[in-house]
Design an enzyme around this catalytic site. Sequence first.
Site, PDB file in Angstrom:
ATOM      1  CE1 TYR A 145      -2.826  -3.435   0.896  1.00 14.71           C
ATOM      2  CE2 TYR A 145      -4.251  -1.687   0.785  1.00 14.71           C
ATOM      3  CZ  TYR A 145      -3.952  -3.109   0.825  1.00 14.71           C
ATOM      4  OH  TYR A 145      -5.062  -3.789   0.648  1.00 14.71           O
ATOM      5  CE  LYS A 202       0.869 -18.833  -1.767  1.00 15.10           C
ATOM      6  NZ  LYS A 202       0.385 -20.085  -1.631  1.00 15.10           N
ATOM      7  CG  ASP A 237      -2.732 -20.659  -0.044  1.00 11.81           C
ATOM      8  OD1 ASP A 237      -1.985 -20.653   0.923  1.00 11.81           O
ATOM      9  OD2 ASP A 237      -2.244 -21.388  -0.852  1.00 11.81           O
ATOM     10  CG  ASP A 261      -7.818  -4.892   2.183  1.00  7.38           C
ATOM     11  OD1 ASP A 261      -9.205  -4.829   2.649  1.00  7.38           O
ATOM     12  OD2 ASP A 261      -7.655  -4.008   0.987  1.00  7.38           O
ATOM     13  CG  ASP A 265     -13.660  -7.182   2.760  1.00  6.78           C
ATOM     14  OD1 ASP A 265     -13.176  -6.140   3.473  1.00  6.78           O
ATOM     15  OD2 ASP A 265     -14.026  -6.458   1.595  1.00  6.78           O
TER      16      ASP A 265
END
Length: 373
Positions: A145, A202, A237, A261, A265
């Site tokens: 970001y 990850k 994942d 983020d 959600d």
Amino acid sequence: MVLGCANVANVSATKRIAVIAGDGIGKEVIPQAVKVIEAAGAAVELTSFDWGADRYLSDRVTVPPDGFATLGRDFEAILVGAFGDPRVSSNIHAKEILLGMRSKMDLYANVRPVRLMDASLCPLKGIEPRDIDFVVIRENTEGVYGDLGGVFKQGTPDEVATQEDVNTRKGVERIIRYAFEYCASNKKLDGSPRRRVLMCDKSNAMTHAGGLWQRVFKEIAAEYPNSKIETQHMYVDALAMQMVRDPRELDVIVTNNMFGDIISDLAAGLQGGLGMAASGNLRPGKTSLGQSGMFEPVHGSAPTIAGKNIANPFGAILSAAMMLAHLGMAGEGQKIEAAVLEAVRQKKTTADIGGTLGTREAGEWVAQKVSSR
Ligand SMILES: NC(=O)c1ccc[n+]([C@@H]2O[C@H](COP(=O)([O-])OP(=O)(O)OC[C@H]3O[C@@H](n4cnc5c(N)ncnc54)[C@H](O)[C@@H]3O)[C@@H](O)[C@H]2O)c1
């Protein structure tokens, strides 16, 4: 217990709160949150700011020159709606206001509590409210970001775009340490202790950044040898799959900016959708920037439903409850949460979670419940 934050500011006189409704449904849900704060009788002084797309389109100002300094100096907390407007295709105002607030005010810990208020809100079979009570702690100032990267040979068949993922030792250390502190000092809603910090990354594919997160996670865990806090690691994942398959074991999740983020959600989907999710952006610890936090619903400006009085105001209202708790007004925060819980149970809600009320009417119902408690 209120959807809490570990870092509670000192309890004293009236708290000054900056209110920035922003764009789209932010302009509808924040007035409901304000109404509910007032109904709770909280000792606060609210000041509205007009930052957002309308202001930007009228005078090209996203944030006034002393904007962030004013927020940090003059306010104990900031209540924000959402930013994003189809008329501003670059989204420049949203980036400068929202990401600016997070990075320039160094609000490095994004805390997103995930709580299921009623079984009917969860899309998973056989899940009860007691089964979902976890928190996502997202690094809020680094990662992808920072807008580092670039485009080369734009518009040609050889175009190249890069987006850098920035992970500093300081940034990774402080967010992981905050997750352990949060785990050690917050209880679940049923009163039982929080007991596990799960770090998600990850690192199998993103070896450099992931390697740093892995090393720091082990180092910080070693600082808590007697705390009975368990540690766990999952690739993002696999965690996404686990959240849908069985969210019951989830407790405190700490992760980077982008994964946080995305999974928050997904987590919002487990608790009834984006309209139900609250968050706090915090700068734990004592710094020269002070300790003001920024609180906002997880959702965006939802332009397609804006102006129709159908947006769910509960994410904004629960963010306000979280803010009051952070400011030392736990009682007021609890009153608000209890009223939202009752609204959900009695279906005094907007249509996204099964009710028939409009945004204003759902806010009004909660405000009346709060003032009668
Ligand atoms: N924190 C923020 O300010 C923030 C966060 C996410 C997106 N955005 C911006 O918001 C704009 C729209 O983005 P998006 O569509 O990806 O995300 P969004 O959260 O605005 O909407 C996603 C979906 O959820 C629904 N939804 C969201 N909030 C709701 C509510 N309170 N009640 C009922 N339904 C709700 C929307 O109608 C839409 O279908 C974009 O400009 C984006 O950049 C801002």
